[in-house]
Design an enzyme around this catalytic site. Structure first.
Site: not given
Ligand code: HEM
Ligand SMILES: *[C@@H]1O[C@H](CO)[C@@H](O)[C@H](O)[C@H]1NC(C)=O
Ligand SMILES: *[C@@H]1O[C@H](CO)[C@@H](O)[C@H](O)[C@H]1NC(C)=O
Length: 323
Positions: A63, A67, A95, A195
């Site tokens: 992630r 970002h 973030n 995800h």
């Molecule tokens: C399509 C639009 C996307 C949205 C709206 C989105 C939104 C989010 C949100 C809200 C979270 C949880 C954050 C939290 O509550 O702390 C999350 C986690 C995550 N996102 Fe996305 N995301 C998107 C695309 C992506 C992309 C493109 C990637 C990587 C290439 C990605 C990788 C991740 C990962 C791996 C997590 C888990 C992180 C952790 O456990 O520390 N996301 N995302």
């Protein structure tokens, strides 16, 4: 005379080429093959150790690269710490209390610096860490392109501007935000497969589990058990983004979407009667197609507006610009 025309034509053509699109012809897989041939081994072993200790770290590192790339390009800007005179991106809405993994990047940077001082950028370490994280959790490989340089600054305003889409996004907004950095709808659906690993905070999915109708009701109830309705209570409680196998990089995220068990509103948008339903169904049935499209899209995401040539710098410490 004629040759100066040819030279100025070449300059104009070259400028137009450089100005067009977001991809960078300068990045390539072998960028450090002479100057730091061990960079993949060094970063890989740090990442594998970190993921062995805590599986979620693989998700967090993946992630970070996302970002970084979506805010003014893949330039390491997300890594800069705030100072008394400067506010970076770490407290921006997408973030704050959410992105993590900085100590792992510091560790990788330290080991890379001792192998080849002053050569490898922090932005490239993020790109390699994303690959090594996905590999460590069972996902596909790809040819990481390298040669990015690090920004000397970061932008809180840009990080807050919506370039990173919020979890309440509609499908149209998701498509738009990815289009804005040169990624098409297929890239967006494939990259959302990230995800399949990692966790989200209650504050990111509360509205979905209490108010949405396009959600499996048993699933909603089970998530409500650890995410109270009232804002301010349990905001940081975590739940897995993939209902089934959150520490394996597989295609089960898409199977969850087909059964209305997407955790984020934005997740479920990908399978909600719209134009991306059929691709989600394809990925839900065919992990190989998902892996191939994900790998290709990761290369494209890594190409978003990098600093190259003599732009930016090679930071010594990923948290602070060189003085
Ligand atoms: C399509 C639009 C996307 C949205 C709206 C989105 C939104 C989010 C949100 C809200 C979270 C949880 C954050 C939290 O509550 O702390 C999350 C986690 C995550 N996102 Fe996305 N995301 C998107 C695309 C992506 C992309 C493109 C990637 C990587 C290439 C990605 C990788 C991740 C990962 C791996 C997590 C888990 C992180 C952790 O456990 O520390 N996301 N995302
Ligand atoms: C970030 O989170 C901290 C700790 O919860 C909070 O005190 C601070 O106000 C937040 N910053 C922003 C800009 O939201
Ligand atoms: C659900 O929707 C209602 C009506 O729009 C709103 O007042 C409430 O704050 C929402 N609840 C959550 C948890 O988002």
């Amino acid at each position: 005379m004629a040759s100066s025309y040819i030279i100025s034509f070449a300059l104009v053509a070259c400028t137009l080429f450089l100005m067009s699109g977001t991809s960078s012809a300068q990045l390539n897989h072998n960028f450090y093959s002479k100057s730091c041939p061990k960079v993949f081994d060094v970063v890989g072993s740090v990442v594998r150790a970190a993921v062995a200790k805590e599986k979620r770290m693989g998700a967090s590192l993946l992630r970070l690269h996302f970002h970084d790339c979506f805010v003014n390009g893949c330039d390491g800007s997300v890594l800069l710490d705030d100072t008394s005179s400067f506010t970076g991106e770490k407290t921006a809405r997408p973030n704050n209390n959410s992105i993590r993994g900085f100590n792992v990047i510091d560790d990788a940077k330290k080991k890379v610096e001792s192998a080849c001082p002053g050569v490898v950028s922090c932005a490239d370490i993020l790109a390699i860490s994303a690959l090594e994280s996905v590999l460590a959790l069972g996902g596909p490989t790809w040819q990481v392109k390298l040669g990015r340089r690090d920004s000397k600054t970061a932008s809180l305003a840009a990080a807050n501007s919506g370039v990173i889409p919020p979890p309440t996004s509609t499908l149209a907004n998701l498509i738009n935000r990815f289009q804005a950095v040169g990624l098409n709808t297929k890239d967006m659906v494939a990259l959302s497969g990230s995800h399949t690993i990692g966790q989200a905070r209650c504050t990111s999915f509360r509205a979905r589990i209490y108010n949405d109708t396009n959600i499996d009701s048993t699933f909603a109830k089970s998530r409500q058990a650890t995410c109270p309705r009232a804002t301010g209570s349990g905001d940081n409680n975590l739940a897995p983004l993939d209902v089934k196998t959150p520490t394996y990089f597989d295609n089960s995220y898409y199977q969850g979407l087909v059964s209305q068990k997407g955790l984020l509103r934005s997740d479920q948008q990908l399978h909600n009667g719209g134009s991306t339903d059929s691709l989600v169904e394809t990925y839900s049935k065919n992990p190989k197609t998902f892996f191939a499209d994900f790998a290709a899209a990761m290369v494209k995401m890594g190409d978003v507006r990098p600093l190259t040539g003599s732009a930016g710098e090679i930071r010594k410490n990923c948290r602070v610009p060189n003085s």
